[in-house]
Every structure is written in C-alpha cells, then in structure tokens.
Scaffold this motif. Structure first.
Motif, PDB file in Angstrom:
ATOM      1  N   ARG A  99      65.143 -67.597 -60.646  1.00 46.22           N
ATOM      2  CA  ARG A  99      66.529 -67.588 -60.163  1.00 46.22           C
ATOM      3  C   ARG A  99      67.140 -66.200 -60.378  1.00 46.22           C
ATOM      4  O   ARG A  99      67.834 -65.677 -59.533  1.00 46.22           O
ATOM      5  CB  ARG A  99      67.358 -68.644 -60.889  1.00 46.22           C
ATOM      6  CG  ARG A  99      68.766 -68.730 -60.329  1.00 46.22           C
ATOM      7  CD  ARG A  99      69.440 -69.999 -60.687  1.00 46.22           C
ATOM      8  NE  ARG A  99      69.674 -70.074 -62.138  1.00 46.22           N
ATOM      9  CZ  ARG A  99      70.258 -71.127 -62.719  1.00 46.22           C
ATOM     10  NH1 ARG A  99      70.644 -72.161 -61.996  1.00 46.22           N
ATOM     11  NH2 ARG A  99      70.445 -71.152 -63.996  1.00 46.22           N
TER      12      ARG A  99
ATOM     13  N   LEU B 225      61.483 -70.716 -64.335  1.00 48.29           N
ATOM     14  CA  LEU B 225      62.508 -71.019 -63.325  1.00 48.29           C
ATOM     15  C   LEU B 225      63.702 -70.089 -63.472  1.00 48.29           C
ATOM     16  O   LEU B 225      64.256 -69.587 -62.478  1.00 48.29           O
ATOM     17  CB  LEU B 225      62.948 -72.476 -63.460  1.00 48.29           C
ATOM     18  CG  LEU B 225      61.902 -73.495 -62.988  1.00 48.29           C
ATOM     19  CD1 LEU B 225      62.272 -74.899 -63.449  1.00 48.29           C
ATOM     20  CD2 LEU B 225      61.757 -73.439 -61.473  1.00 48.29           C
TER      21      LEU B 225
ATOM     22  N   THR C 191      58.451 -78.241 -54.699  1.00 45.48           N
ATOM     23  CA  THR C 191      58.385 -78.933 -55.987  1.00 45.48           C
ATOM     24  C   THR C 191      58.701 -80.398 -55.781  1.00 45.48           C
ATOM     25  O   THR C 191      59.259 -80.803 -54.756  1.00 45.48           O
ATOM     26  CB  THR C 191      59.360 -78.305 -56.997  1.00 45.48           C
ATOM     27  OG1 THR C 191      59.186 -78.922 -58.265  1.00 45.48           O
ATOM     28  CG2 THR C 191      60.807 -78.484 -56.549  1.00 45.48           C
TER      29      THR C 191
ATOM     30  N   ALA D 188      64.540 -74.713 -52.471  1.00 42.52           N
ATOM     31  CA  ALA D 188      63.496 -75.647 -52.925  1.00 42.52           C
ATOM     32  C   ALA D 188      63.224 -76.633 -51.809  1.00 42.52           C
ATOM     33  O   ALA D 188      64.144 -77.092 -51.145  1.00 42.52           O
ATOM     34  CB  ALA D 188      63.948 -76.383 -54.170  1.00 42.52           C
TER      35      ALA D 188
ATOM     36  N   TYR E 111      67.401 -75.517 -60.041  1.00 41.96           N
ATOM     37  CA  TYR E 111      67.571 -74.064 -60.219  1.00 41.96           C
ATOM     38  C   TYR E 111      67.772 -73.344 -58.890  1.00 41.96           C
ATOM     39  O   TYR E 111      68.127 -72.184 -58.851  1.00 41.96           O
ATOM     40  CB  TYR E 111      66.343 -73.467 -60.921  1.00 41.96           C
ATOM     41  CG  TYR E 111      66.353 -73.681 -62.418  1.00 41.96           C
ATOM     42  CD1 TYR E 111      66.729 -72.624 -63.266  1.00 41.96           C
ATOM     43  CD2 TYR E 111      65.995 -74.895 -62.964  1.00 41.96           C
ATOM     44  CE1 TYR E 111      66.731 -72.810 -64.635  1.00 41.96           C
ATOM     45  CE2 TYR E 111      66.002 -75.092 -64.330  1.00 41.96           C
ATOM     46  CZ  TYR E 111      66.377 -74.041 -65.180  1.00 41.96           C
ATOM     47  OH  TYR E 111      66.394 -74.214 -66.523  1.00 41.96           O
TER      48      TYR E 111
ATOM     49  N   MET F  71      60.407 -72.459 -52.704  1.00 44.11           N
ATOM     50  CA  MET F  71      59.605 -73.145 -53.709  1.00 44.11           C
ATOM     51  C   MET F  71      59.382 -74.595 -53.319  1.00 44.11           C
ATOM     52  O   MET F  71      60.316 -75.300 -52.959  1.00 44.11           O
ATOM     53  CB  MET F  71      60.322 -73.072 -55.064  1.00 44.11           C
ATOM     54  CG  MET F  71      59.692 -73.923 -56.155  1.00 44.11           C
ATOM     55  SD  MET F  71      60.508 -73.700 -57.742  1.00 44.11           S
ATOM     56  CE  MET F  71      61.999 -74.651 -57.494  1.00 44.11           C
TER      57      MET F  71
ATOM     58  N   ALA G  57      63.406 -78.707 -61.613  1.00 41.12           N
ATOM     59  CA  ALA G  57      63.047 -77.413 -61.040  1.00 41.12           C
ATOM     60  C   ALA G  57      63.909 -77.131 -59.829  1.00 41.12           C
ATOM     61  O   ALA G  57      64.422 -76.022 -59.641  1.00 41.12           O
ATOM     62  CB  ALA G  57      61.559 -77.411 -60.667  1.00 41.12           C
TER      63      ALA G  57
ATOM     64  N   THR H 299      55.919 -74.724 -61.719  1.00 39.75           N
ATOM     65  CA  THR H 299      56.050 -75.234 -63.080  1.00 39.75           C
ATOM     66  C   THR H 299      55.156 -76.448 -63.304  1.00 39.75           C
ATOM     67  O   THR H 299      55.175 -77.040 -64.374  1.00 39.75           O
ATOM     68  CB  THR H 299      57.510 -75.631 -63.365  1.00 39.75           C
ATOM     69  OG1 THR H 299      57.898 -76.596 -62.379  1.00 39.75           O
ATOM     70  CG2 THR H 299      58.415 -74.426 -63.285  1.00 39.75           C
TER      71      THR H 299
ATOM     72  N   THR I 105      61.031 -73.829 -67.915  1.00 42.53           N
ATOM     73  CA  THR I 105      62.415 -73.362 -67.861  1.00 42.53           C
ATOM     74  C   THR I 105      62.489 -71.834 -67.798  1.00 42.53           C
ATOM     75  O   THR I 105      63.232 -71.255 -67.010  1.00 42.53           O
ATOM     76  CB  THR I 105      63.176 -73.855 -69.113  1.00 42.53           C
ATOM     77  OG1 THR I 105      62.991 -75.254 -69.232  1.00 42.53           O
ATOM     78  CG2 THR I 105      64.648 -73.526 -69.017  1.00 42.53           C
TER      79      THR I 105
ATOM     80  N   CYS J 230      54.299 -64.304 -61.523  1.00 39.39           N
ATOM     81  CA  CYS J 230      55.593 -64.026 -60.911  1.00 39.39           C
ATOM     82  C   CYS J 230      55.792 -62.524 -60.739  1.00 39.39           C
ATOM     83  O   CYS J 230      56.230 -62.041 -59.677  1.00 39.39           O
ATOM     84  CB  CYS J 230      56.738 -64.569 -61.786  1.00 39.39           C
ATOM     85  SG  CYS J 230      56.771 -66.359 -61.860  1.00 39.39           S
TER      86      CYS J 230
END
Lengths: 844, 276
Positions: free
Chosen positions: B188, B184, B202, B40, B210, B200, B207, B172, B181, B155
C-alpha cells in the motif's frame, strides 16, 4: 504395488529412454562381437572341414624349430615316408601334396599381386570333388601353371598368357594353361590364391627340396575308422611325423582363425565394457533423479505401510526391467551388427563363409542379457537404497532434498587418489613391481576412482571459474550458478564423459611418446639414411643378400648391410634371430660389445645381446645348438655379447649358417650415405639395383619412421572411433541431466521468463550449463588421462619411449567437449524456451 | 497522471475446452485499473479472478476481447513482444515468492534490470531497499531468509524496475499474518508514496482491505466493486456473493461455502491452487 510402480517407471519415458540407450549400445557391442566371432569361427571350421572332406588322415612333418608357421611349410615328408604310408593296411588311397605359402604372381603392371591371405604354390595332384578345372588344362610341363579363379580375376590373366612368379627362387616365367575353382562355385576357399605347378617344379620352387612333400592325404578303406587308420599310420611312420584325423587337421588349420576371432571378441568386449561403465554412470544418475523426484510418492508408499525392503525392491525391479529391455534391444541390434561384421570380413578377405546368416549361440543371449541387467542393477543399487531411506513423513513435507555435505566423499576420494598415486610411484621406483595388473592397473583405477569421488567437490569452484569465461551476462551467470547447484549430479554426469576422455588421452600420450621414441631412435642410433625393405612381412619375400656388396659399391655410400631374419631354435629355445655382416651392422646400428669383440663372423659363430645371453644363460665362448628350418642342427659359439640396443635385439648369426633359414632372401637392407654423398642420387641407384625385384622398395628415414608408426595411427583411429561412441553415451547423460534440471526448475524458468528473459537467453542459460558440465568432464579426463599416460610412459618407457604430450589432440578434445555441450543442450534448451510461462509458474 | 488506466480489460472472454466440456472462465469482463491505485480482485474459487489477472498480465491469451497495459495492446503480441512488455511494463509478485536460490537477495532484486540490461537508478534502489527494510540481509540467499523476508525481496524485485503495473497473485497466501501485514503495508505504501499501480488477486478479505478498490468476480463476470474497503465490508459482500451463488447453483454450494469459510477463517488457507 508392482502395477503402481510400473506406472511410475513409464511416467519418465524420455529419461529412461536416454539411459536405456547407453545399455543398448554396450550390449550391442558385446553381442555383435560374440555373434561375429562365433560366425566367423564356425564358418572357417566348416570351410576347413570342406578342405579336408577328401581325406580321413593327414601326415605332416614336425617343425624342427618348434615354431610352426601354418602357411610356409618347412617340416617336410620325404618320398620314402609317402611310400610307406601308401602301403599301410587300410589305406585305400594316399596322395602326397605340396602346398606352401610364397608363390607371388607378378601382375600385368609388373607389381606383385598384393594380399594379406596366403599365396599358395602347390603341386598339381589332379581334380577332385573339391577342386575342378574351370578353363584350360592342368599344368603338364615344367614351364606350365594353372591358377585359382580368384587370382585370374584379380590379375586379369587368361589361359595362354605368360605369367611371372616369384618363389623361393627369383622370378620365373610360366605359361598359364588352366584356371581352376572349387566345389560350390567358389573361386577360392578362404581368400587364398593358389598357383599350381607340376609336382617336381612345386617341390623345387616351394620347398627347395625335390622328392619332398608338405603332407600326405590318406583315404581309408571301407570299414576302417579314421582313428584306427591314424594309429596304424602313426605306427608305420614313427613319432617324427604328425598324423591327424581330418577333424584334427581342420582344427589345427583353423587355429589362426581362432586367434583372430579371440582378438575380435576381446577387443569389442573391452569397448562394450567401457560403454557399459559409462552407461552405469548414466543409470546411476537417472535413478538418483527418479528417486529424488518421487520422494513424495515413495514416502506415500511408506506411510501406507510399505517396508524399506519393498521400496528398495520396487526400484531395483525397475532397474531389472530397464536392463532387460535394453539388453534385448541391444542383443537384437548386436546380432544385426554381427551380421554386418561378417559381411565386412567376407568382403575384406574375398571369402564366402559357408554359414548362412549368423551363429547365435545360447551363451551369447544369456551373457548379453545378464551383463545388461547386471550393469543396470548395480548402478541403481545406491539410488534404490536411498529410496528406502525416505521417511513416511516426507509425504507430508515440501519435497526438498537437502544437499548432503560432500566432506566424507571428498576425504574418501582424496585417500583413494593418494593410494593410487602411491601404487604408481612404487611401480615407478621399482619398489613394488609385480603383479603388473595390480600395481599399474590398480594404481590407474584408484587414481581414476579417486578423481571421480573428488569431482563433486571440484565441480563448483572449477565450473564457476570456467563460467567466468562466458562473461557477466545474466543467462551466463545463472547457467554457471545452476551448474554448481547440485555438485553430485554435475559430477556424475561429467564423470561419464571423463571415462572415454581419460582412456583416449592416456592412449594418445602413450602413442605420441612411442612415435617420438621411434623418431629419436632412427635419428640417433640408426646410421642408415636409406632403408631397403620388402613389401610384406610374411618372411618369404626379399632380395639376394649378396647384393650387399653392390649396395656398398654405389658412389657416396659409406656402409651397407643386408639383414636376414627368421625364427629358429637356439639353445633349446624358440627365438627370433637375425643374420648380418657383423662389422657393418655394428656400425650402422651403433652396437657396442660388452664382452668379447665384434668381428667378422665365421661359420659356427654367433653374437648375442645381453637379453639373449641372459635368457640362454650364455657367455663368450659358450656353444649353443642352433636348429634352423632348412639347415638342421649346428653348434654356434658365442664370440661377443653386445649391449642391449633398440636398433638390434636378439642373436646375430653368421651369414653362412643363415643358409638354413626359411627364406633364402634378405628382408632388410640399411645403407649409410657419407657426408659428401647425395642421398637422392644413392636412392636412385638403389632403385635401379632392385629394378627387377618388384617386392623391394627403398625408403628414407622419414618414410621409415612414418611406416613404423603408422600402425599406431590405425590403432588410435579405431580407439577414437569407439571411444567416440562412449562419448555419445556420455552426451546422452548430459541431455538427461539437463532435462531433469529444466523439469525441476520449471517454476524458476517460468519466473525469469515472467520478469522479462526472452527465449534465446533462456536457451543460452541452459547451454552454458551444458557446456560447463561437458567441459568439466573433458577437463578431468584430459588431466587424469595425461597424468596416467605420463605414468605409463615412465613405467614402460626405458630408453625407447620419449615422453611427449599431444597438446593439439588435448585441445581438440576440449573443443569437442564444448561442441558436445552445445549439442546436448539443444533439446533441453528448446524445452526450457517453450515452457508456457503461466503453466510454469503455476507448476508445483 | 492519475485517472488514466494502467491496465485495461475490454469485453474479455476466456473459454477453455470444447463442446460439452467447455468452461467459460471469463464472460465479457471489462475493467480499468487506474494509475497509482491499489486494486484487489476477489471472488470465490473458480470465479475467474486468477484467470483475469493472467490475461491482464499477458501470461494467458484471451478468447475474445482486448487487454491493454498502458497504451500497449497486449492481445495479439508474440513472444518477443510479450518479453518486451514484461521487461518494461509489468512486475510480478507470486504466492510462492519464486526467488532464484542460486542468487543473493540483492541479485534477485536486480535480476529484472540485469535481464533487460538496464542500470538501476541508485536513488530509487536505495529507497526501495530502505522501504522493504532488508538492509542487512541483502547478501543472503533465499534459503537463509524467512518467508516474509523472501516476499519482501520479491516485492522489491517487482518495484525496482518501476513497471507500469505490478500483478500480485495471493502475495500473502504463504505467509503468517504478521508477515502478511508487513507485506501488505509495504504494497500500500508503494502505491500511495511512489504512485505504483498494483493489481492483487486474493481471497483474503483482510488483504483486500488494504486496497483502494475491490473488484468482485463471480462465475467469470464482475458482479460488484467497493471503494475504500474495510475488512468487514469485504466480508459482508463475500457472504452475499456466496448466498447468491448458492441460490443460483445449488450443486456448487458446498464447495463454495468451504472456500468462503476458509477465507473467513483468516485467509491463511493454502490449499487453493490457481485456476489454470
């Protein structure tokens, strides 16, 4: 609010420019038509005023048949009347004139000098402030002539040459002694050519009546007004002569020009209106898109407290400004085009109009601007009302315009279509005939409108079906789906193209049916394999009718007939008439008697066809008064009534009384070759027979069919060129729609680029959509146009039209639509391909 | 294979504008994103996190430095090269889902393969579909799906082509917390079960929790990173960053504080627009 709104208008420059172009084109056509028309009209009026500048009052005869040919003068003024006029108190000077159409000069190659303008033969009355000698001398002996400078230029003849001229009498040789021109260095007044003989010769050759004149031109003495002199002269000569002031004469001389000007104006205005209607679709689409795009902005105004009326007015004001701006540009370009048209007409007619520049009358300016604004505002009306329905809450919402269901529109379209079809069926079955404009015009219009309304519902299945032809590649599939995404928009865009295609297709079906009909007619009902015809249709040319016997004597010929035609007054009505050997004509034209018998006609006998008998209320045995231009009044007895025929229509007069016709010649000859005869050999013989007559040629059936239908080709060519322009407008519409789609789908295009679609594929996706829209429009147009064309052919058809569908033309139209689609896609496809992927994704 | 970089930034600079108006969005960022790792990228608004992702994905060019995806040097590629890269090595998940409304869910998922003319590996496809749990919605259009379902379609679309690396931009950001959720968890799972590499961006600490690794950006430079983050550890680190920024540039404090508070409030703030 206005300021903010104007900024909104300017924010979509390209799109507005495209829609503006449509209005510019339409208003351009319109203003060009009026400017050119007015200019030409004014030019000719002042030209004729110049012609009449040397006179105050003019005396002419009154046509016996009530049908005035402005050029071939048969209503004459005798010497005695001319003398009477000269003695009227207040006449300073009077000149008796001979000037009439029909003096054909043979050029150095032995051919008649061609020309659409009159070919005057005149009696020499001396030079004047208007007419001046350029070279040599005036004609002074019976074998001498002088010619106008334009004729000298066209033929290359110079003073001293021997020149042959055909008049009412066969060709005669003269000595060219002089060349004359007109005031202001003109070679000709209005494109006409003039041969000047001595007066007695002119009377003999041009009028066939020595001691007669075509007019007496009078100059008033000082202190006598034109009106006053006119009254005095009229009293002196009596009511059987026409007395006009110079102005009145100029007006009646210009009447032919007025008719031409009106045709020009009407024709171009029709195309202007078609262009504007096409443009209206474009404007409608553009404003719908602008409103949809600006939903948030408009909602914001509403949430600030703008009323519905204000929003509607703001959008309408935009359309007024757009219409005004486009119409101004259209007007300016139109004035330029009008000037070009004037120049073109001058070149065509070898004339110099005495008008510098062009005539732009105030009404043209007002009309053009009004029409431009009107079309734009009407087209923007629905979108502006839609704009007013945007609720303030839309400012807070994700801007999405849910598709309204198409059901209402589709049902309405279906009903309209059916009513239109019903109109046409009623007309076809003759249940309801009149008024024609309502039954037929209304029917066609309703069918068209119905299909336009059905187009959105049709667009999805049709474009999806067509899209399958592009194969299953991803861009092709996406392009196809995109086309079906906004059925209204696709349909309106396609409908713009449909207008032009429908008209052109219907015209094409009609024209090819006429052609097929003419061909059939000649093949079935016309027994002549060879046709002798004259080189022009002024009615003054032709061959000696006595040659019929010689034509018949040619080996292999089984029958031949010489036909003379003219305009006469029969039974009190003006009518076209033919004169021929009745038996030969009946055989060659396949004529059958309905009443009485077809037999050789004596003097005082006539045959009528059913139509003529009906309109004259005559039957076998009826005596009808006949007035010919040169023969005075005679009584004609009806000996037979023939069935209506496509090969011969109207009355058939005996050959003796045809001596009173305007022209002493036969205009057509029909030669039937027997089964053993050799058509080629007969043709050679005929050509020999007419070898000394350059105005006659011999054609076979094929050539005649070609000639008879060539006017259709010209009309169609003009139609296609102008309709091509409306198609250009429609293509602008496709570009417009696609640009908007690309704009709206920026994020989508960014995404598919981000997941790996390359530029070429992206461009292809747009191109597929473009082709589908264009093709859909053309397809609708071809289908509706063919249907309407068939209906029109069936309605007008009778036996003459033979329904023929021009398949090749239809296919070409559809191919052109595909090409138009590809062209329209270029700009939007480049835009889509160039989208910066990152910005496209980030785009809100 | 793990341990090798799926994506790599080397001394990347990104400068917008000229002269006075010049903005340094990235100042010599170097970072490796390991294969089979879920990374992330975090940071306050204007920190350059989106710019970094755009540069890594080849959506934006760099002013200086180099970017690699696998062994492909992204820097300097033309449109054709970038197109090829996107087809073969990169997948995207967007905040706005970006599904084509004219296509069904299934057609959307298969779009990248269709574009590059590849056949889907049926087993893999079935597995992906099963994992995202869309079995009965495949024939539906995006407008007939909920936000969470749409994002799961997105996705699946990214996964089905088995790219070297998937870039997810606030995936998200437009979802409620339950749907978020799900998505995510699914991301994962795809990293840990299928060995997919995901990067990712964010600003939502939950988020970020994860991910396997969180990289913090501030003012165009990497300032910190956390391995095996939790929501709390991320939140703490963010607060520190905020304070440091406030100390460094008092003029910007208010704006950054707002961003931080929004992030702290649960990550559903939608007003943030990408840095471009």
């Amino acid at each position: 609010m206005l300021k903010a709104m104007l900024r909104g208008l300017l924010a979509h420059k390209l799109r507005l420019l495209l829609s503006a172009l449509a209005i510019v084109l339409g208003t351009m056509f319109m203003s060009a038509a009026f400017v050119a028309g007015d200019t030409v009209a004014q030019g000719f009026t002042s030209l004729f005023s110049t012609v009449n500048s040397n006179l105050d009052v003019q005396v002419t005869g009154v046509s016996a048949t009530g049908q005035d040919n402005p050029d071939v003068i048969t209503a004459l003024v005798p010497q005695s009347v001319a003398d009477q006029v000269a003695k009227v108190d207040g006449v300073q000077e009077s000149t008796a004139q001979v000037i009439s159409d029909g003096a054909r000069v043979i050029d150095k190659n032995g051919k008649v000098v061609p020309g659409t303008a009159p070919r005057f033969g005149a009696g020499w009355t001396g030079t004047s402030s208007l007419l001046q000698m350029r070279e040599g001398n005036p004609p002074s002996g019976p074998d001498q002539i002088a010619i106008s400078a334009n004729l000298a230029q066209d033929t290359g003849y110079t003073v001293g040459d021997k020149v042959d001229v055909i008049t009412l009498q066969p060709r005669k040789t003269f000595q060219l002694v002089g060349i004359f021109g007109y005031a202001g260095g003109r070679d000709s007044l209005a494109g006409e050519t003039t041969v000047a003989f001595t007066m007695p010769v002119a009377q003999e050759l041009m009028l066939g009546k020595p001691g007669n004149y075509t007019s007496v031109d009078v100059k008033a003495a000082a202190g006598v007004s034109q009106e006053e002199l006119k009254q005095r002269v009229q009293t002196a000569v009596g009511p059987q002569y026409k007395v006009q002031t110079a102005d009145e004469a100029a007006k009646s001389q210009a009447s032919g020009v007025d008719a031409f000007v009106n045709v020009l104006k009407t024709g171009l205005t029709v195309f202007a209106v078609i262009g504007l209607i096409t443009g209206a679709f474009l404007i409608f689409n553009t404003f719908s898109m602008l409103v949809a795009q600006r939903t948030r902005e408009l909602a914001l105004y509403r949430s600030f407290g703008a009323s519905r009326g204000q929003v509607t007015r703001s959008v309408l004001t935009e359309s007024v400004l757009l219409g005004l701006a486009s119409a101004i540009v259209g007007l300016i370009i139109g004035i330029g085009v009008g000037w070009l048209l004037k120049k073109g007409l001058e070149a065509l007619s070898h004339t110099n109009l005495p008008v510098s520049g062009v005539v732009v009358k105030p009404y043209v300016v007002v009309l053009t601007l009004l029409v431009g604004i009107l079309f734009t505002v009407v087209a923007a009306l629905v979108p502006s009302l839609r704009a007013s329905r945007v609720p303030p809450i839309a400012a807070m919402r994700e801007a999405s315009t849910p598709d309204k269901p198409l059901r209402t529109l589709t049902v309405l379209g279906l009903v309209t279509l059916l009513v239109g079809v019903a109109f046409l069926v009623l007309k076809l079955t003759k249940v309801w005939k009149d008024p024609l404009w309502l039954v037929l015009g209304g029917g066609c219009l309703l069918v068209f409108a119905g299909v336009v309304m059905l187009a959105p519902a049709l667009s999805r299945p049709v474009t999806r079906g067509l899209g399958a032809l592009f194969g299953g590649s991803v861009p092709a599939r996406l392009g196809t789906r995109n086309t079906g995404r906004n059925p209204r928009r696709t349909a309106v865009t396609a409908a713009a193209l449909m207008i032009g295609v429908t008209l052109a297709t219907a015209a094409g079906v009609f024209a090819s049916s006429v052609k097929a009909g003419v061909t059939d007619l000649f093949k079935n009902d016309m027994k002549a394999q060879l046709i002798v015809q004259t080189s022009d249709f002024t009615g003054t040319t032709g061959f000696d009718p006595a040659l019929q016997a010689k034509m018949r004597a040619i080996p292999g010929v089984t029958n031949a007939v010489a036909v003379r035609t003219d305009q006469v007054k029969l039974g009190g009505k003006s009518t076209g008439i033919g004169s021929a050997d009745a038996l030969a004509a009946a055989e060659i034209f396949t004529l059958t008697a309905k009443d009485g018998t077809i037999r050789p006609l004596q003097a005082g006998e006539i045959i009528l066809d059913e139509n003529a008998a009906k309109s004259l209320n005559a039957s076998v045995g009826t005596e009808l008064p006949l007035i010919t231009t040169r023969g005075g009044e005679k009584a004609e007895k009806v000996v037979a009534i023939i069935e209506n025929s496509q090969t011969w229509s109207g009355p058939m007069l005996n050959t003796t009384d045809a001596a009173g016709f305007t022209s002493p010649y036969a205009q057509q000859g029909y030669v039937q070759v027997g089964p053993d005869g050799d058509v080629g050999a007969v043709k050679d013989q005929l050509n020999q027979l007419f070898a000394d007559n350059p105005e006659v040629n011999v054609v076979d059936q094929e050539q005649l069919i070609k000639q008879s239908t060539s006017f259709l080709d010209v009309i169609l060519a003009i139609l296609y060129v102008l309709l091509g322009l409306t198609i250009v407008v429609a293509v602008l519409g496709v570009i417009n729609t696609l640009l908007l789609s690309v704009y709206e789908r920026t994020r989508e295009i960014g995404m598919i680029r981000a997941i790996g679609m390359n530029r070429a594929s992206t461009a292809w996706m747009i191109t597929v959509e473009s082709i589908l829209i264009s093709f859909f429009g053309a397809l609708l147009g071809v289908v509706v146009g063919t249907a309407l064309g068939v209906a029109i052919v069936k309605i007008f058809g009778g036996d003459f039209l033979k329904l023929t569908i021009p398949w090749a033309y239809l296919i070409i139209t559809l191919v052109l639509a595909v090409i138009a689609g590809v062209v329209a896609a270029i700009l939007p496809a480049i835009r889509a391909g160039r989208l910066n992927v990152l910005q496209a994704i980030a785009y809100e | 294979m793990t341990g090798e970089a799926a994506a790599r930034a080397a001394e990347v600079w990104k400068i917008y504008g000229h002269g006075e108006a010049q903005v340094h969005a990235l100042r010599g960022v170097s970072a490796d994103f390991q294969r089979g790792q879920f990374t992330a990228i975090m940071g306050p608004s204007g920190s350059g996190k989106s710019t970094l992702m755009h540069c890594l994905a080849g959506l934006d060019d760099v002013s200086a430095g180099e970017v690699f995806i696998g062994d492909t040097r992204v820097t300097g590629l033309g449109d054709a090269g970038l197109t090829k890269l996107r087809r073969e090595k990169v997948g995207f998940i967007f905040q706005q889902f970006n599904l084509l409304p004219t296509l069904t869910a299934q057609e959307n998922i298969l779009l990248p393969l269709a574009i590059s003319g590849r056949k889907p590996d049926q087993q893999w496809y079935d597995l992906v579909i099963k994992t995202v749990g869309l079995g009965d919605r495949l024939g539906h259009r995006p407008t007939e799906l909920s936000g969470g379902q749409q994002q799961r379609v997105a996705c699946a679309r990214a996964l089905v082509a088995r790219p070297e690396v998937i870039f997810a931009d606030e995936p998200t950001g437009n979802l409620d917390s339950r749907s978020g959720t799900e998505v995510l968890g699914f991301l994962r799972g795809s990293v840990h079960e299928f060995g997919q590499t995901i990067v990712m961006v964010t600003h939502d600490p939950r988020a970020a929790s994860y991910a396997d690794r969180v990289v913090f950006l501030a003012d165009g430079a990497i300032v910190d990173e956390i391995l095996q983050p939790t929501e709390t550890s991320v939140l703490d680190r963010m607060k520190n960053l905020d304070n440091e920024a406030r100390a460094a540039a008092p003029g910007n404090a208010a704006a950054q504080n707002t961003a931080g508070q929004n992030a702290a409030a649960g990550g559903n703030a939608v007003e943030e627009t990408p840095d471009a």
